[in-house]
Design a protein around this motif. Structure first.
Motif, PDB file in Angstrom:
ATOM      1  N   ARG A  60      42.101  51.085  42.199  1.00 20.64           N
ATOM      2  CA  ARG A  60      42.907  50.042  41.569  1.00 20.64           C
ATOM      3  C   ARG A  60      43.942  49.553  42.574  1.00 20.64           C
ATOM      4  NH1 ARG A  60      45.596  51.804  36.164  1.00 20.64           N
ATOM      5  NH2 ARG A  60      47.253  52.557  37.539  1.00 20.64           N
ATOM      6  N   LEU A  61      43.767  48.318  43.035  1.00 29.36           N
ATOM      7  CA  LEU A  61      44.625  47.771  44.073  1.00 29.36           C
ATOM      8  C   LEU A  61      45.888  47.129  43.515  1.00 29.36           C
ATOM      9  CD1 LEU A  61      41.921  46.087  46.336  1.00 29.36           C
ATOM     10  CD2 LEU A  61      42.807  48.420  46.452  1.00 29.36           C
ATOM     11  N   PHE A  62      45.763  46.523  42.341  1.00 29.54           N
ATOM     12  CA  PHE A  62      46.915  45.834  41.751  1.00 29.54           C
ATOM     13  C   PHE A  62      46.752  45.773  40.245  1.00 29.54           C
ATOM     14  CE2 PHE A  62      48.913  41.866  40.201  1.00 29.54           C
ATOM     15  CZ  PHE A  62      50.237  42.168  40.509  1.00 29.54           C
ATOM     16  N   THR A  63      47.867  45.987  39.536  1.00 26.03           N
ATOM     17  CA  THR A  63      47.898  45.879  38.082  1.00 26.03           C
ATOM     18  C   THR A  63      48.956  44.865  37.688  1.00 26.03           C
ATOM     19  OG1 THR A  63      47.268  48.205  37.855  1.00 26.03           O
ATOM     20  CG2 THR A  63      48.169  47.121  35.904  1.00 26.03           C
ATOM     21  N   GLY A  64      48.556  43.841  36.947  1.00 25.01           N
ATOM     22  CA  GLY A  64      49.479  42.813  36.487  1.00 25.01           C
ATOM     23  C   GLY A  64      48.777  41.958  35.454  1.00 25.01           C
ATOM     24  N   GLN A  65      48.998  40.662  35.488  1.00 25.09           N
ATOM     25  CA  GLN A  65      48.277  39.765  34.590  1.00 25.09           C
ATOM     26  C   GLN A  65      46.771  39.853  34.822  1.00 25.09           C
ATOM     27  OE1 GLN A  65      50.839  39.321  32.357  1.00 25.09           O
ATOM     28  NE2 GLN A  65      49.744  37.406  31.973  1.00 25.09           N
ATOM     29  N   VAL A  66      46.402  40.101  36.052  1.00 22.73           N
ATOM     30  CA  VAL A  66      45.014  40.413  36.404  1.00 22.73           C
ATOM     31  C   VAL A  66      45.023  41.727  37.170  1.00 22.73           C
ATOM     32  CG1 VAL A  66      42.990  39.700  37.742  1.00 22.73           C
ATOM     33  CG2 VAL A  66      44.328  37.988  36.508  1.00 22.73           C
ATOM     34  N   THR A  67      44.116  42.635  36.797  1.00 12.42           N
ATOM     35  CA  THR A  67      43.989  43.899  37.515  1.00 12.42           C
ATOM     36  C   THR A  67      42.842  43.791  38.511  1.00 12.42           C
ATOM     37  OG1 THR A  67      44.841  45.146  35.625  1.00 12.42           O
ATOM     38  CG2 THR A  67      43.641  46.386  37.296  1.00 12.42           C
ATOM     39  N   LEU A  68      43.098  44.223  39.739  1.00 15.31           N
ATOM     40  CA  LEU A  68      42.116  44.126  40.831  1.00 15.31           C
ATOM     41  C   LEU A  68      41.637  45.519  41.206  1.00 15.31           C
ATOM     42  CD1 LEU A  68      40.695  42.469  43.128  1.00 15.31           C
ATOM     43  CD2 LEU A  68      42.764  42.858  44.496  1.00 15.31           C
ATOM     44  N   TYR A  69      40.303  45.687  41.229  1.00 15.47           N
ATOM     45  CA  TYR A  69      39.680  46.956  41.610  1.00 15.47           C
ATOM     46  C   TYR A  69      38.776  46.732  42.825  1.00 15.47           C
ATOM     47  CZ  TYR A  69      40.828  48.270  36.754  1.00 15.47           C
ATOM     48  OH  TYR A  69      41.464  48.504  35.567  1.00 15.47           O
ATOM     49  N   GLN A  70      38.541  47.820  43.565  1.00 19.29           N
ATOM     50  CA  GLN A  70      37.626  47.752  44.707  1.00 19.29           C
ATOM     51  C   GLN A  70      36.636  48.897  44.654  1.00 19.29           C
ATOM     52  OE1 GLN A  70      39.426  47.936  48.611  1.00 19.29           O
ATOM     53  NE2 GLN A  70      37.555  47.278  49.642  1.00 19.29           N
ATOM     54  N   TYR A  71      35.383  48.602  45.006  1.00 17.14           N
ATOM     55  CA  TYR A  71      34.348  49.605  45.204  1.00 17.14           C
ATOM     56  C   TYR A  71      33.538  49.201  46.426  1.00 17.14           C
ATOM     57  CZ  TYR A  71      29.831  51.922  44.777  1.00 17.14           C
ATOM     58  OH  TYR A  71      28.676  52.628  45.048  1.00 17.14           O
ATOM     59  N   ASP A  72      33.577  50.034  47.455  1.00 19.72           N
ATOM     60  CA  ASP A  72      32.881  49.742  48.704  1.00 19.72           C
ATOM     61  C   ASP A  72      33.354  48.382  49.221  1.00 19.72           C
ATOM     62  OD1 ASP A  72      31.239  50.122  50.843  1.00 19.72           O
ATOM     63  OD2 ASP A  72      29.370  50.151  49.731  1.00 19.72           O
ATOM     64  N   ASP A  73      32.474  47.401  49.407  1.00 19.28           N
ATOM     65  CA  ASP A  73      32.889  46.099  49.932  1.00 19.28           C
ATOM     66  C   ASP A  73      32.855  45.005  48.870  1.00 19.28           C
ATOM     67  OD1 ASP A  73      30.168  46.014  49.662  1.00 19.28           O
ATOM     68  OD2 ASP A  73      29.762  45.138  51.620  1.00 19.28           O
ATOM     69  N   ILE A  74      32.919  45.409  47.600  1.00 16.85           N
ATOM     70  CA  ILE A  74      32.985  44.432  46.511  1.00 16.85           C
ATOM     71  C   ILE A  74      34.217  44.705  45.654  1.00 16.85           C
ATOM     72  CG2 ILE A  74      30.499  44.021  46.434  1.00 16.85           C
ATOM     73  CD1 ILE A  74      30.326  45.864  44.064  1.00 16.85           C
ATOM     74  N   PHE A  75      34.565  43.738  44.820  1.00 15.25           N
ATOM     75  CA  PHE A  75      35.773  43.836  44.010  1.00 15.25           C
ATOM     76  C   PHE A  75      35.455  43.485  42.561  1.00 15.25           C
ATOM     77  CE2 PHE A  75      36.929  42.822  48.328  1.00 15.25           C
ATOM     78  CZ  PHE A  75      37.967  43.695  48.601  1.00 15.25           C
ATOM     79  N   TYR A  76      36.316  43.976  41.688  1.00 15.18           N
ATOM     80  CA  TYR A  76      36.247  43.634  40.272  1.00 15.18           C
ATOM     81  C   TYR A  76      37.629  43.191  39.817  1.00 15.18           C
ATOM     82  CZ  TYR A  76      31.722  46.023  40.089  1.00 15.18           C
ATOM     83  OH  TYR A  76      30.425  46.397  40.308  1.00 15.18           O
ATOM     84  N   VAL A  77      37.675  42.224  38.918  1.00 11.50           N
ATOM     85  CA  VAL A  77      38.941  41.770  38.342  1.00 11.50           C
ATOM     86  C   VAL A  77      38.829  41.838  36.828  1.00 11.50           C
ATOM     87  CG1 VAL A  77      39.649  40.316  40.261  1.00 11.50           C
ATOM     88  CG2 VAL A  77      38.164  39.368  38.496  1.00 11.50           C
ATOM     89  N   GLN A  78      39.968  42.013  36.189  1.00 14.49           N
ATOM     90  CA  GLN A  78      39.965  42.151  34.732  1.00 14.49           C
ATOM     91  C   GLN A  78      41.302  41.710  34.165  1.00 14.49           C
ATOM     92  OE1 GLN A  78      39.618  46.213  33.240  1.00 14.49           O
ATOM     93  NE2 GLN A  78      38.335  45.491  31.549  1.00 14.49           N
ATOM     94  N   LYS A  79      41.240  40.794  33.208  1.00 15.09           N
ATOM     95  CA  LYS A  79      42.419  40.456  32.438  1.00 15.09           C
ATOM     96  C   LYS A  79      42.497  41.398  31.238  1.00 15.09           C
ATOM     97  CE  LYS A  79      43.594  35.701  33.554  1.00 15.09           C
ATOM     98  NZ  LYS A  79      43.901  34.347  33.013  1.00 15.09           N
TER      99      LYS A  79
END
Length: 373
Positions: free
Chosen positions: A102-121
């Motif tokens: 979990r790289l950042f938590t806020g209005q949008v949360t940003l996740y990383q796995y290997d060389d791809i990313f996931y975002v979640q509101k």
């Protein structure tokens, strides 16, 4: 000293250093949250790949226990770095549970796995961010910009952030900065959390060709003539790569390098145990990552044959070298654990300082293949 024995000793030394790093330095204070929402504190073994399992032990325990992503909710390091269990679709179109960073938590949360990313509101599904560049005619790379469209849709309620989208590269630092800016735009009064990076340690091996050319001096001033001829030989060894982010790392190395050059008057031939340490900057551009390096190199002579050919006598030398190095190359990440690459380095070193009859400045060009894991 027999070179095979020396290589064995260097290998054992690097293995012991790496094992100590993994067992001690990388056993860091942290916690995990179980399925009942209880928080348990202890030590985490910070392996290179934390996506599939957690190695954890309580302070009162000696052995590490292994947890799968289905057995706990999340874990984190006291120094920074947070991982959350998420159910995601794999390349085989099956859902799997993994620990996402979990790289950042806020209005949008940003996740990383290997060389791809996931975002979640909040209260919404995970959205995949990926980049699949296309190589055309082995020369031109068509960069996949579809992730920018997703960023645009996620941030429609902030005009100032929309203007930044075209400048967002597909890497952890740029994406994190982008979502920090979005959070500050739409909800500056709400709490947000940015992940602190933990130290990543990779070990590697490298080997290649070394091309050396010598200039000899007297009293550090006057070059001797005629010009020395360059010869090609070998270089190879092992290294550790230490990094806190995707761009900047420090890399100490242990190498065995043979350097040889001569003219009609002098012969210079040495085998050195080199101990370079370099600062690397890697451009986070996707599947192929260019990098630059600069550093210092010190070497100890293991075997030498430096002599004046006119009188057939051996020239005294300091049995050491020192100088600077710089380089560039391409890194090809095959997985989170394995990288391969090709590197060019240039070294300028000095053997024999003032006080010796003859000083030797050595220019060395290396072409090296490397692999880290």
């Amino acid at each position: 000293m027999d070179l095979r024995l020396l290589f064995s000793l260097v290998f054992v030394l690097l293995q012991v250093t790496y094992a100590y790093t993994q067992r001690n330095f990388n056993a860091q204070e942290g916690f995990y949250i179980n399925l009942d929402n209880d928080t348990i504190h202890g030590k985490i073994r910070a392996l290179n790949d934390l996506s599939e399992e957690l190695h954890f032990r309580k302070e009162s325990q000696k052995r590490f226990k292994v947890f799968a992503p289905t057995e706990i909710k999340e874990f984190g390091f006291k120094s920074g770095g947070h991982y959350v269990s998420k159910n995601i679709a794999s390349s085989e179109k099956k859902n799997v549970n993994l620990f996402l960073s979990r790289l950042f938590t806020g209005q949008v949360t940003l996740y990383q796995y290997d060389d791809i990313f996931y975002v979640q509101k909040e209260n919404e599904e995970l959205i995949l961010l990926e980049q699949n560049n296309t190589v055309i005619d082995e020369k031109y790379v068509r960069e996949d910009k579809r992730y920018l469209g997703i960023l645009r849709l996620l941030t429609l309620d902030c005009e100032s952030v929309q203007k930044l989208i075209e400048r967002v590269d597909f890497n952890a630092d740029d994406l994190t900065d982008f979502f920090i800016a979005y959070h500050q735009c739409v909800a500056p009064e709400n709490e947000s959390t940015q992940n602190k990076r933990t130290l990543k340690v990779k070990k590697g091996i490298k080997a290649g060709a070394s091309f050396s050319k010598v200039t000899s001096y007297r009293d550090g001033v006057t070059p001797s003539y005629p010009e020395f001829k360059a010869f090609n030989h070998y270089t190879g060894g092992m290294y550790l790569n230490l990094s806190y982010n995707d761009k900047i790392s420090i890399q100490p190395e242990v190498l065995i390098t043979k350097k040889e050059s001569s003219n009609i008057y002098k012969q210079y031939s040495v085998v050195n145990l080199q101990l370079p340490i370099s600062l690397y900057y890697t451009f986070p551009t996707g599947k192929t990552r260019p990098f630059l390096s600069v550093g210092y190199v010190f070497g100890k002579t293991l075997k030498d044959n430096i002599k004046d050919l006119r009188f057939d006598y051996k020239i005294n030398n300091s049995k050491s070298e020192y100088g600077f190095r710089g380089g560039a190359g391409l890194l090809f990440p095959l997985s989170e654990k394995l990288d391969i690459g090709i590197e060019y380095t240039y070294e300028r070193t000095l053997t024999n300082g003032r006080g010796y009859d003859v000083q030797f400045g050595v220019n060395t060009n290396n072409i090296i293949l490397c692999a880290s894991f």
